[in-house]
Design a protein around this motif. Structure first.
Motif, PDB file in Angstrom:
ATOM      1  N   ALA A  30      61.779  29.571 -14.689  1.00 32.08           N
ATOM      2  CA  ALA A  30      61.085  30.048 -15.638  1.00 32.08           C
ATOM      3  C   ALA A  30      62.109  31.183 -16.345  1.00 32.08           C
ATOM      4  O   ALA A  30      61.959  31.776 -17.311  1.00 32.08           O
ATOM      5  CB  ALA A  30      59.840  30.814 -14.889  1.00 32.08           C
ATOM      6  N   GLN A  31      62.685  32.002 -15.286  1.00 33.65           N
ATOM      7  CA  GLN A  31      63.593  33.151 -15.735  1.00 33.65           C
ATOM      8  C   GLN A  31      64.756  32.888 -16.635  1.00 33.65           C
ATOM      9  O   GLN A  31      64.879  33.523 -17.804  1.00 33.65           O
ATOM     10  CB  GLN A  31      64.243  33.927 -14.626  1.00 33.65           C
ATOM     11  CG  GLN A  31      63.226  34.611 -13.618  1.00 33.65           C
ATOM     12  CD  GLN A  31      62.302  33.737 -12.766  1.00 33.65           C
ATOM     13  OE1 GLN A  31      62.599  32.557 -12.727  1.00 33.65           O
ATOM     14  NE2 GLN A  31      61.278  34.391 -12.261  1.00 33.65           N
ATOM     15  N   ARG A  35      61.876  33.944 -19.527  1.00 32.72           N
ATOM     16  CA  ARG A  35      61.508  35.219 -18.900  1.00 32.72           C
ATOM     17  C   ARG A  35      60.474  36.048 -19.486  1.00 32.72           C
ATOM     18  O   ARG A  35      59.221  35.547 -19.378  1.00 32.72           O
ATOM     19  CB  ARG A  35      62.729  36.097 -18.803  1.00 32.72           C
ATOM     20  CG  ARG A  35      62.608  37.164 -17.482  1.00 32.72           C
ATOM     21  CD  ARG A  35      63.955  37.617 -17.494  1.00 32.72           C
ATOM     22  NE  ARG A  35      64.096  39.126 -18.090  1.00 32.72           N
ATOM     23  CZ  ARG A  35      64.886  39.840 -18.133  1.00 32.72           C
ATOM     24  NH1 ARG A  35      66.287  39.680 -17.384  1.00 32.72           N
ATOM     25  NH2 ARG A  35      65.027  40.728 -19.039  1.00 32.72           N
ATOM     26  N   LEU A  38      57.753  34.459 -21.854  1.00 32.31           N
ATOM     27  CA  LEU A  38      56.859  33.431 -21.623  1.00 32.31           C
ATOM     28  C   LEU A  38      55.344  33.922 -21.291  1.00 32.31           C
ATOM     29  O   LEU A  38      55.254  34.935 -20.606  1.00 32.31           O
ATOM     30  CB  LEU A  38      57.270  32.741 -20.502  1.00 32.31           C
ATOM     31  CG  LEU A  38      58.615  31.858 -20.833  1.00 32.31           C
ATOM     32  CD1 LEU A  38      59.185  31.374 -19.549  1.00 32.31           C
ATOM     33  CD2 LEU A  38      58.685  30.948 -21.788  1.00 32.31           C
ATOM     34  N   LYS A  43      55.058  30.065 -17.414  1.00 31.29           N
ATOM     35  CA  LYS A  43      55.755  30.325 -16.300  1.00 31.29           C
ATOM     36  C   LYS A  43      55.303  29.725 -15.157  1.00 31.29           C
ATOM     37  O   LYS A  43      56.118  29.011 -14.403  1.00 31.29           O
ATOM     38  CB  LYS A  43      55.727  32.090 -16.016  1.00 31.29           C
ATOM     39  CG  LYS A  43      56.536  32.797 -16.946  1.00 31.29           C
ATOM     40  CD  LYS A  43      56.541  34.211 -16.329  1.00 31.29           C
ATOM     41  CE  LYS A  43      56.866  35.429 -17.225  1.00 31.29           C
ATOM     42  NZ  LYS A  43      56.804  36.574 -16.907  1.00 31.29           N
ATOM     43  N   ASP A  47      57.390  26.723 -13.089  1.00 29.66           N
ATOM     44  CA  ASP A  47      57.644  26.977 -11.543  1.00 29.66           C
ATOM     45  C   ASP A  47      57.175  25.769 -10.956  1.00 29.66           C
ATOM     46  O   ASP A  47      57.743  25.047  -9.991  1.00 29.66           O
ATOM     47  CB  ASP A  47      56.634  28.055 -10.998  1.00 29.66           C
ATOM     48  CG  ASP A  47      57.353  29.477 -11.303  1.00 29.66           C
ATOM     49  OD1 ASP A  47      58.556  29.368 -11.422  1.00 29.66           O
ATOM     50  OD2 ASP A  47      56.528  30.392 -10.913  1.00 29.66           O
TER      51      ASP A  47
END
Length: 78
Positions: A30-31, A35, A38, A43, A47
């Motif tokens: 996600a980062q 990041r 989002l 996110k 994940d």
């Protein structure tokens, strides 16, 4: 007074429960895919996708993509 958060879609809760299995680390799927830009639901979806694709090769890809973003300064907002 802080702003109210939008409610998450009903189907996002299953992914949130899966997302709780992740251990915080140096970087993440996600980062490197947005990041702070989002939404929380996105996110959580990323994940959950990470958990499904988790492997040494995928982790190496994430580390490589993280290094590229750091060098290029992508996603820096402050």
């Amino acid at each position: 007074m802080r702003p109210r958060r939008k409610a998450l879609p009903r189907d996002a809760w299953a992914e949130i429960n899966v997302g709780l299995l992740l251990v915080p680390g140096l970087t993440g799927w996600a980062q490197i895919n947005g990041r702070d830009e989002l939404a929380i639901a996105e996110k959580v979806r990323l994940d959950a996708e990470y958990l499904k694709r988790q492997s040494t090769g995928f982790d190496m890809l994430i580390l490589l993509m993280t290094a590229v973003k750091v060098v290029k300064g992508d996603g820096v907002t402050h």
